[in-house]
Motif scaffolding. Structure first.
Motif, PDB file in Angstrom:
ATOM      1  N   SER A   1      20.753   6.618  13.954  1.00  0.00           N
ATOM      2  CA  SER A   1      21.568   7.309  14.965  1.00  0.00           C
ATOM      3  C   SER A   1      21.625   8.799  14.673  1.00  0.00           C
ATOM      4  N   SER A   2      21.780   9.148  13.406  1.00  0.00           N
ATOM      5  CA  SER A   2      21.836  10.568  13.019  1.00  0.00           C
ATOM      6  C   SER A   2      20.524  11.268  13.348  1.00  0.00           C
ATOM      7  N   PHE A   3      19.406  10.568  13.093  1.00  0.00           N
ATOM      8  CA  PHE A   3      18.105  11.178  13.384  1.00  0.00           C
ATOM      9  C   PHE A   3      17.916  11.352  14.894  1.00  0.00           C
ATOM     10  N   VAL A   4      18.377  10.403  15.676  1.00  0.00           N
ATOM     11  CA  VAL A   4      18.285  10.518  17.142  1.00  0.00           C
ATOM     12  C   VAL A   4      19.105  11.713  17.625  1.00  0.00           C
ATOM     13  N   ILE A   5      20.325  11.859  17.093  1.00  0.00           N
ATOM     14  CA  ILE A   5      21.171  12.993  17.477  1.00  0.00           C
ATOM     15  C   ILE A   5      20.487  14.312  17.123  1.00  0.00           C
ATOM     16  N   LEU A   6      19.948  14.386  15.905  1.00  0.00           N
ATOM     17  CA  LEU A   6      19.252  15.600  15.483  1.00  0.00           C
ATOM     18  C   LEU A   6      18.047  15.875  16.382  1.00  0.00           C
ATOM     19  N   SER A   7      17.301  14.832  16.735  1.00  0.00           N
ATOM     20  CA  SER A   7      16.113  14.989  17.595  1.00  0.00           C
ATOM     21  C   SER A   7      16.489  15.492  18.976  1.00  0.00           C
ATOM     22  N   VAL A   8      17.595  15.016  19.499  1.00  0.00           N
ATOM     23  CA  VAL A   8      18.066  15.461  20.821  1.00  0.00           C
ATOM     24  C   VAL A   8      18.394  16.954  20.777  1.00  0.00           C
TER      25      VAL A   8
ATOM     26  N   VAL B   1       6.938   1.042  12.228  1.00  0.00           N
ATOM     27  CA  VAL B   1       7.332   1.791  13.430  1.00  0.00           C
ATOM     28  C   VAL B   1       8.242   2.959  13.056  1.00  0.00           C
ATOM     29  N   VAL B   2       9.233   2.691  12.219  1.00  0.00           N
ATOM     30  CA  VAL B   2      10.195   3.737  11.832  1.00  0.00           C
ATOM     31  C   VAL B   2       9.500   4.896  11.135  1.00  0.00           C
ATOM     32  N   VAL B   3       8.685   4.589  10.122  1.00  0.00           N
ATOM     33  CA  VAL B   3       8.060   5.652   9.342  1.00  0.00           C
ATOM     34  C   VAL B   3       6.966   6.367  10.141  1.00  0.00           C
ATOM     35  N   SER B   4       6.358   5.678  11.102  1.00  0.00           N
ATOM     36  CA  SER B   4       5.299   6.298  11.921  1.00  0.00           C
ATOM     37  C   SER B   4       5.876   7.267  12.945  1.00  0.00           C
ATOM     38  N   ILE B   5       7.151   7.098  13.263  1.00  0.00           N
ATOM     39  CA  ILE B   5       7.778   7.990  14.246  1.00  0.00           C
ATOM     40  C   ILE B   5       8.501   9.143  13.568  1.00  0.00           C
ATOM     41  N   ILE B   6       9.423   8.810  12.634  1.00  0.00           N
ATOM     42  CA  ILE B   6      10.333   9.862  12.147  1.00  0.00           C
ATOM     43  C   ILE B   6       9.655  10.874  11.230  1.00  0.00           C
ATOM     44  N   ASN B   7       8.679  10.449  10.421  1.00  0.00           N
ATOM     45  CA  ASN B   7       8.071  11.405   9.482  1.00  0.00           C
ATOM     46  C   ASN B   7       7.160  12.427  10.167  1.00  0.00           C
ATOM     47  N   PRO B   8       6.179  11.993  10.993  1.00  0.00           N
ATOM     48  CA  PRO B   8       5.362  12.996  11.694  1.00  0.00           C
ATOM     49  C   PRO B   8       6.189  13.857  12.655  1.00  0.00           C
ATOM     50  N   LEU B   9       7.186  13.223  13.310  1.00  0.00           N
ATOM     51  CA  LEU B   9       8.021  13.966  14.265  1.00  0.00           C
ATOM     52  C   LEU B   9       8.834  15.038  13.546  1.00  0.00           C
ATOM     53  N   THR B  10       9.330  14.721  12.371  1.00  0.00           N
ATOM     54  CA  THR B  10      10.096  15.711  11.589  1.00  0.00           C
ATOM     55  C   THR B  10       9.214  16.893  11.211  1.00  0.00           C
ATOM     56  N   ALA B  11       7.971  16.608  10.818  1.00  0.00           N
ATOM     57  CA  ALA B  11       7.039  17.690  10.478  1.00  0.00           C
ATOM     58  C   ALA B  11       6.766  18.578  11.685  1.00  0.00           C
ATOM     59  N   LEU B  12       6.572  17.980  12.859  1.00  0.00           N
ATOM     60  CA  LEU B  12       6.342  18.747  14.096  1.00  0.00           C
ATOM     61  C   LEU B  12       7.560  19.605  14.440  1.00  0.00           C
ATOM     62  N   PHE B  13       8.754  19.010  14.319  1.00  0.00           N
ATOM     63  CA  PHE B  13       9.978  19.759  14.598  1.00  0.00           C
ATOM     64  C   PHE B  13      10.120  20.954  13.646  1.00  0.00           C
TER      65      PHE B  13
ATOM     66  N   LEU C   1      16.034  18.965   6.379  1.00  0.00           N
ATOM     67  CA  LEU C   1      16.738  18.426   7.533  1.00  0.00           C
ATOM     68  C   LEU C   1      18.088  19.101   7.756  1.00  0.00           C
ATOM     69  N   ILE C   2      18.772  19.459   6.658  1.00  0.00           N
ATOM     70  CA  ILE C   2      20.049  20.163   6.795  1.00  0.00           C
ATOM     71  C   ILE C   2      19.824  21.546   7.397  1.00  0.00           C
ATOM     72  N   GLU C   3      18.751  22.228   6.966  1.00  0.00           N
ATOM     73  CA  GLU C   3      18.425  23.548   7.527  1.00  0.00           C
ATOM     74  C   GLU C   3      18.081  23.430   9.014  1.00  0.00           C
ATOM     75  N   MET C   4      17.341  22.389   9.378  1.00  0.00           N
ATOM     76  CA  MET C   4      16.998  22.170  10.786  1.00  0.00           C
ATOM     77  C   MET C   4      18.254  21.908  11.608  1.00  0.00           C
ATOM     78  N   ALA C   5      19.161  21.074  11.072  1.00  0.00           N
ATOM     79  CA  ALA C   5      20.402  20.747  11.776  1.00  0.00           C
ATOM     80  C   ALA C   5      21.275  21.979  11.947  1.00  0.00           C
ATOM     81  N   SER C   6      21.375  22.790  10.899  1.00  0.00           N
ATOM     82  CA  SER C   6      22.180  24.006  10.964  1.00  0.00           C
ATOM     83  C   SER C   6      21.607  24.992  11.977  1.00  0.00           C
ATOM     84  N   HIS C   7      20.271  25.027  12.076  1.00  0.00           N
ATOM     85  CA  HIS C   7      19.586  25.976  12.968  1.00  0.00           C
ATOM     86  C   HIS C   7      19.808  25.633  14.445  1.00  0.00           C
TER      87      HIS C   7
END
Length: 511
Positions: free
Chosen positions: A162-169, A238-250, A270-276
């Motif tokens: 849920s936290s990752f979805v919120i951050l992605s949004v 499925v989880v690792v194939s989505i969140i890891n490459p997506l985090t790198a792209l973000f 991730l904290i720096e990304m969230a703060s930004h």
């Protein structure tokens, strides 16, 4: 027949469901998003998301490998179980030792990193003491039973997703308003060293650490309901194939590449990304999530090692002492010994658990290689065993080669950045562990050798003692054979008794 069926259903209902089993091992593998994307960017730069997708491909192949081996041999133990049924106990014990070391390093590193994230939010907490408290808490939770601890794992896993979805949004909304110009700039930056191939090679080697935890489900498969195991593999993939490459792209879309490759962004990306993109509150949310999901990885280690060591004790490699269970069905002695081991390692390293990186890296990658070899041997030696799915020869060969490349890459990588040799640190922990397992595996042979050694040393002395004993006894008998005569004028019993007592105390005779 109906009664037996009801009993089987009740027993199966106590085992782990798909969500529970996925959560237990998923917390470990999904916690990699906190470090693996930053690590991949450090070595592969703008190609990090590609290396993470290659890892996803390798993991897809291992889904079939794990599915075939565990489907044919549905017992706890993972690579140990695969090799035990295709080679010998000594070879299987080698794989088991690597798995135990991997779990030990995972538990200590994850607990320590979790407390570092908590320290980032609450600076007043002491890191080492709080890390020990966290390890004790999860050991107690595991002793309470797998089904009980799985509820905590589920809560952590769902909160993490849920936290990752919120951050992605928030990141998507930010990029929608600000564009992806920074990603394009990063993409066109010159590659460090000038070699794209070398960057992808090292990035892939670093990214493979992001799938640690994938092997955990095989170590507690007996606690899962029927048909759950292959679903856990799919869900983790499925989880690792989505969140890891997506985090790198973000990350590549939010920050300049030189900044991402600096030390300040490696541990708290991730904290720096969230703060930004969301401000302080979102950074705190991600910090709490990091603490919880890394704590969940500690729980995975305790559950995984419990299933593995219990299986080894059943196979008489370890003493039967470990098989003692509490009323919750947990092998509490195994958990307590593992707790003592993790705390001692934490204290020995004085909280600098980065020294365990070599143990963690080499152990984990070797376990994956051995599992692939176990699949090969299963096809050759026990091909008649029924199995729900089969991995192709090409897929197995490609998967094993890929992990070997990752292993070589990690060794080269450590030398490249000037860290202590991974292999040296690994040996410092592996050698004592394999010596102990070897001793336990061959304890009857060693005891027989010890008995023979004692006899060879002490038998000559024993013979000398026996001969001397007989000689001394014969001399004593000769002395005591002399007769003593007492003349009395009457047969007074009191007088005769005094005489006999006198003779017994003062004369060398029995006659």
């Amino acid at each position: 027949m109906k009664q037996n069926k009801v009993k089987t259903t009740i027993k199966d209902s106590k085992k782990l469901s798909v969500l529970a089993a996925t959560a237990i091992c998923g917390n470990d593998i999904s916690s990699s998003v906190l470090y693996v994307s930053a690590l991949a960017i450090a070595f592969a730069g703008q190609y990090a998301w590609i290396t993470l997708l290659i890892v996803s491909l390798v993991l897809f192949l291992f889904r079939k490998i794990y599915g075939e081996v565990v489907g044919a041999l549905p017992l706890n133990g993972g690579a140990y179980n695969a090799l035990l049924n295709t080679t010998s106990k000594s070879v299987a014990s080698f794989a088991a030792t690597l798995t135990i070391l991997s779990y030990m390093a995972t538990a200590v590193i994850s607990a320590n990193e979790a407390i570092h994230y908590l320290h980032h939010i609450v600076p007043a907490i002491p890191i080492i003491i709080t890390t020990i408290i966290l390890l004790v808490f999860f050991s107690a939770l595991t002793i309470g039973g797998v089904s009980e601890s799985s509820k905590v794992a589920i809560a952590i896993f769902l909160f993490h997703l849920s936290s990752f979805v919120i951050l992605s949004v928030f990141i998507t909304y930010f990029l929608f308003n600000n564009g992806i110009g920074l990603f394009i700039e990063n993409w066109h930056m010159p590659t460090e060293g000038g070699s794209i191939t070398n960057a992808i090679f090292l990035g892939f080697a670093a990214s493979m650490l992001g799938v640690s935890g994938f092997e955990s489900s095989a170590n507690f498969v007996e606690e899962q309901q029927k048909g759950v195991f292959p679903k856990t593999l799919k869900n983790m993939w499925v989880v690792v194939s989505i969140i890891n490459p997506l985090t790198a792209l973000f990350a590549l879309s939010l920050f300049a590449l030189p900044l991402l490759q600096s030390d300040s962004y490696q541990n708290t990306l991730l904290i720096e990304m969230a703060s930004h993109v969301g401000g302080n509150w979102l950074a705190i949310l991600i910090g709490i999530d990091a603490f919880l999901v890394l704590s969940g990885a500690v729980l995975t280690s305790f559950i995984g090692v419990s299933g593995l060591l219990e299986r080894m004790a059943l196979d008489r490699i370890l003493p039967q002492y470990f098989l003692k269970k509490n009323n919750r069905g947990s092998s509490y002695r195994i958990i307590l010994i593992f707790l003592v081991l993790t705390i001692s390692v934490l204290l020995i390293t004085r909280g600098d658990v980065k020294l365990l990186a070599g143990v963690y890296t080499i152990s984990f990658l070797l376990v994956m290689i051995l599992f692939g070899i176990g699949n090969v041997l299963l096809k050759v030696k026990r091909n008649s065993l029924p199995r729900p799915e089969k991995a192709s020869w090409l897929a197995i060969l490609f998967a094993i080669i890929a992990v070997i490349i990752a292993l070589i890459g990690n060794i080269i990588m450590e030398q490249r950045v000037g860290f202590p040799s991974n292999f040296t640190v690994f040996l410092e922990y592996f050698v004592p562990a394999i010596v102990f397992i070897t001793v336990m595996l061959n304890r009857t042979v060693l005891l027989k050798f010890l008995l023979k050694l004692i006899h060879s040393v002490f038998d000559p002395f024993r013979s000398f003692v026996m001969k001397t004993d007989k000689k001394i006894l014969s001399v004593i008998d000769a002395i005591n054979s002399q007769e003593f005569v007492y003349f009395t004028k009457d047969d007074n019993v009191e007088t005769l008794n005094k005489v006999l007592l006198y003779i017994q105390r003062n004369e060398h005779t029995k006659k």
